[in-house]
Design an enzyme around this catalytic site. Structure first.
Site, PDB file in Angstrom:
ATOM      1  N   HIS A 139      68.706  34.678  38.145  1.00  0.00           N
ATOM      2  CA  HIS A 139      68.062  35.982  37.988  1.00  0.00           C
ATOM      3  C   HIS A 139      68.796  36.713  36.883  1.00  0.00           C
ATOM      4  CE1 HIS A 139      65.740  39.523  39.176  1.00  0.00           C
ATOM      5  NE2 HIS A 139      66.793  40.159  38.700  1.00  0.00           N
ATOM      6  N   CYS A 140      68.077  37.116  35.832  1.00  0.00           N
ATOM      7  CA  CYS A 140      68.726  37.761  34.687  1.00  0.00           C
ATOM      8  C   CYS A 140      68.445  39.262  34.712  1.00  0.00           C
ATOM      9  CB  CYS A 140      68.221  37.159  33.381  1.00  0.00           C
ATOM     10  SG  CYS A 140      68.973  37.940  31.943  1.00  0.00           S
ATOM     11  N   PRO A 141      69.449  40.101  35.027  1.00  0.00           N
ATOM     12  CA  PRO A 141      69.212  41.544  35.040  1.00  0.00           C
ATOM     13  C   PRO A 141      68.912  42.095  33.648  1.00  0.00           C
ATOM     14  CG  PRO A 141      71.551  41.062  35.372  1.00  0.00           C
ATOM     15  CD  PRO A 141      70.832  39.750  35.394  1.00  0.00           C
TER      16      PRO A 141
END
Ligand code: ZN
Ligand code: ZN
Length: 338
Positions: A139-141
């Site tokens: 998951h890439c913020p």
């Protein structure tokens, strides 16, 4: 398709837009006259490409697997009970895993207690998006979204083009200072351009820190693409750990792996964005999944049919939340949380 945490995504947009605006407004004008008009043209192309790939990564479905509908979940539950038999009071229930033999290897499909499905191979549950995602990478913020099967190539192109853009802006900032210094001296350059010096310093600082992080990240993902591996698998050491199992997804050839990951056919999104659930069903689910009105995963070996070239692995994310309903979650899930 955006995750709930959008703040860092807006910071990404602000940093890219801010740095490029300053570059185009100050250095580019000078360099276009002194060196070549191709400098701003190439910078604009890189900028537009990285923005396009960023937005595509952020606003596309990464490969979310719809949750089971209540009757499907009840059927799976019934099937599991029939297989495992009655568990005596006080005893831990056996782990919910389905085994299939494909290409002479055992495929393990783990049960997701949140989505109430057996996950396909390489899928994992993202605790931030609260969904199972196919070929889950991470998951890439910074892009505000999960990176999975359907948007990995755009994510890779984004970090690649952003690396080139950062190197480009950084290099031409140095060229700009060097050219000016040759004409009027370094200190005079700083003194005579009070309006441009602070933006220049901001640009150089942002580029300098971006260089280390984004270029390093691009190198890491290039390595992963060449091996046809995901970040999730790399972190867990799925193909290097105690099992000593060779990565079954790799073709053993860098070119073939790159072609498959970056140019292979993209599966269509299985989310029905306009699907409306009946009130009694939607009331029992979190809002993030109300849009999913179809179930990708039936109860039998069907998930294998369209993933037949894929192989087993441990697919729970480290950040995975404990199952909310069963009082005693199986050992497998507990271990994944460590
Ligand atoms: Zn899930
Ligand atoms: Zn996510």
């Amino acid at each position: 398709m955006m995750a709930r945490q959008k703040g860092i995504f807006y910071l990404t947009l602000f940093l890219i837009l801010g740095t490029c605006t300053l570059f185009f407004a100050f250095e580019c004008r000078y360099l276009a006259v002194q060196l070549s008009p191709a400098i701003p043209v190439f910078a604009a192309m890189l900028f537009l490409f990285s923005m396009a790939t960023l937005l595509r990564t952020s606003f596309s479905d990464p490969g979310v697997i719809p949750r089971a509908l209540p009757d499907e979940a009840a059927f799976i539950e019934m099937e599991i009970e029939a297989t495992n038999g009655a568990v005596p009071q006080g005893q831990r229930p056996p782990p919910r895993i389905k085994n299939f033999q494909i290409n002479n290897q055992i495929v393990k499909l783990k049960y997701c207690y949140t989505c109430k499905i057996f996950r396909p191979p390489r899928a994992s549950h993202c605790s931030i998006c609260d969904n199972c995602v196919e070929r889950f990478d991470h998951h890439c913020p910074w892009v505000g979204n999960c990176v999975g099967k359907r948007n990995y190539r755009y994510f890779y192109l984004f970090i690649l083009s952003l690396s080139l853009l950062t190197i480009y802006v950084f290099a031409f900032n140095i060229v700009y200072v060097a050219l000016k210094s040759l004409k009027i001296g370094f200190l005079e350059t700083l003194k005579e351009t009070p309006g441009t010096y602070p933006p220049l310093a901001v640009e150089v600082l942002i580029c300098f820190f971006t260089l280390w992080s984004v270029v390093g990240l691009t190198g890491f993902h290039t390595f992963l693409v060449a091996l046809n591996q995901t970040t999730n698998e790399d972190i867990k050491g799925s193909w290097t750990g105690k099992n000593r199992v060779q990565n079954p997804y790799s073709h053993g050839n860098i070119v073939k792996n790159c072609c498959e990951v970056l140019c292979g056919p993209l599966p269509p999104s299985v989310l029905d964005r306009r699907g409306i659930l009946p009130l009694e069903e939607s009331g029992s689910r979190p809002p993030s999944t109300q849009e999913a009105s179809t179930s990708l995963l039936p109860q039998g070996p069907a998930p294998i049919d369209h993933l037949s070239n894929e192989m087993p692995e441990d697919t729970s994310t480290p950040e995975e939340m404990p199952p909310p309903e069963p009082p005693e979650p199986p050992q497998e899930v507990m271990e994944a949380e460590k």
